[in-house]
Scaffold this motif. Structure first.
Motif, short mmCIF file in Angstrom:
data_model
loop_
_atom_site.label_atom_id
_atom_site.label_comp_id
_atom_site.label_asym_id
_atom_site.label_seq_id
_atom_site.Cartn_x
_atom_site.Cartn_y
_atom_site.Cartn_z
N ASN A 4 -42.39 -26.56 2.79
CA ASN A 4 -43.36 -27.63 2.62
C ASN A 4 -43.77 -27.72 1.16
N THR A 5 -43.67 -28.91 0.60
CA THR A 5 -44.06 -29.12 -0.79
C THR A 5 -45.00 -30.31 -0.87
N GLN A 6 -45.75 -30.38 -1.93
CA GLN A 6 -46.65 -31.50 -2.16
C GLN A 6 -46.45 -31.96 -3.59
N GLU A 7 -46.07 -33.21 -3.73
CA GLU A 7 -45.83 -33.79 -5.04
C GLU A 7 -47.01 -34.68 -5.42
N SER A 8 -47.23 -34.84 -6.70
CA SER A 8 -48.26 -35.77 -7.16
C SER A 8 -47.77 -36.46 -8.42
N VAL A 9 -48.29 -37.64 -8.64
CA VAL A 9 -47.94 -38.41 -9.82
C VAL A 9 -49.19 -39.16 -10.27
N SER A 10 -49.34 -39.31 -11.55
CA SER A 10 -50.49 -40.02 -12.09
C SER A 10 -49.99 -41.29 -12.76
N GLY A 11 -50.56 -42.41 -12.38
CA GLY A 11 -50.11 -43.68 -12.95
C GLY A 11 -50.77 -44.84 -12.23
N PHE A 12 -50.07 -45.97 -12.23
CA PHE A 12 -50.60 -47.16 -11.57
C PHE A 12 -49.49 -47.86 -10.80
N ILE A 13 -49.89 -48.61 -9.77
CA ILE A 13 -48.94 -49.38 -8.97
C ILE A 13 -48.55 -50.62 -9.76
N ALA A 14 -47.25 -50.79 -10.00
CA ALA A 14 -46.77 -51.88 -10.85
C ALA A 14 -46.07 -52.99 -10.06
N SER A 15 -45.93 -52.84 -8.75
CA SER A 15 -45.30 -53.88 -7.93
C SER A 15 -45.98 -53.91 -6.56
N ASP A 16 -45.72 -54.95 -5.81
CA ASP A 16 -46.24 -55.01 -4.46
C ASP A 16 -45.52 -53.98 -3.59
N ALA A 27 -40.00 -45.56 9.05
CA ALA A 27 -40.67 -46.36 8.03
C ALA A 27 -40.18 -45.96 6.64
N ARG A 28 -40.06 -46.95 5.75
CA ARG A 28 -39.64 -46.71 4.37
C ARG A 28 -40.52 -47.56 3.46
N LEU A 29 -41.18 -46.92 2.51
CA LEU A 29 -42.04 -47.62 1.56
C LEU A 29 -41.39 -47.57 0.18
N TYR A 30 -41.33 -48.72 -0.48
CA TYR A 30 -40.83 -48.80 -1.85
C TYR A 30 -41.91 -49.42 -2.71
N VAL A 31 -42.16 -48.82 -3.87
CA VAL A 31 -43.09 -49.39 -4.84
C VAL A 31 -42.68 -48.91 -6.23
N LYS A 32 -42.89 -49.73 -7.22
CA LYS A 32 -42.63 -49.35 -8.60
C LYS A 32 -43.96 -48.89 -9.20
N ILE A 33 -43.93 -47.74 -9.86
CA ILE A 33 -45.14 -47.22 -10.49
C ILE A 33 -44.95 -47.17 -12.00
N GLY A 34 -46.05 -47.25 -12.72
CA GLY A 34 -46.01 -47.15 -14.18
C GLY A 34 -46.82 -45.95 -14.64
N GLN A 35 -46.36 -45.35 -15.73
CA GLN A 35 -47.08 -44.21 -16.31
C GLN A 35 -47.26 -44.47 -17.80
N GLU A 36 -48.51 -44.38 -18.25
CA GLU A 36 -48.81 -44.53 -19.66
C GLU A 36 -48.67 -43.17 -20.33
N HIS A 37 -48.16 -43.17 -21.55
CA HIS A 37 -47.96 -41.92 -22.29
C HIS A 37 -48.67 -42.00 -23.63
N TYR A 38 -49.13 -40.86 -24.10
CA TYR A 38 -49.86 -40.78 -25.37
C TYR A 38 -49.29 -39.65 -26.22
N ARG A 39 -49.35 -39.84 -27.51
CA ARG A 39 -48.91 -38.83 -28.47
C ARG A 39 -50.13 -38.39 -29.28
N LYS A 40 -50.31 -37.08 -29.41
CA LYS A 40 -51.41 -36.56 -30.21
C LYS A 40 -51.00 -36.56 -31.68
#
Length: 68
Positions: A4-16, A27-40
């Motif tokens: 058993n594993t648990q995955e996580s992702v941080s970002g925003f939903i970019a499609s319906d 059941a099958r769910l498809y969604v496109k997600i976006g992730q913003e990146h920053y450079r120090k």
């Protein structure tokens, strides 16, 4: 043996979100997600770099729960 594993992702939903069902009725769910990146920067500030987009697919109860 199932691991058993648990995955996580941080970002925003970019499609319906699209809920569909496989030929077996799962059941099958498809969604496109976006992730913003920053450079120090050397002065301690942050500069936003290019946003990346990723396909997210979930199946069965996870797909149904996420779609709700």
């Amino acid at each position: 043996m199932t691991i058993n594993t648990q995955e996580s992702v941080s970002g925003f939903i970019a499609s319906d979100p699209q809920l569909s069902y496989t030929e077996r009725g799962d059941a099958r769910l498809y969604v496109k997600i976006g992730q913003e990146h920053y450079r120090k920067e050397p002065d301690g500030s942050f500069t936003q770099t290019e946003t990346t987009f990723h396909d997210l697919v979930a199946y069965r109860r996870t797909a149904e729960h996420a779609h709700e």
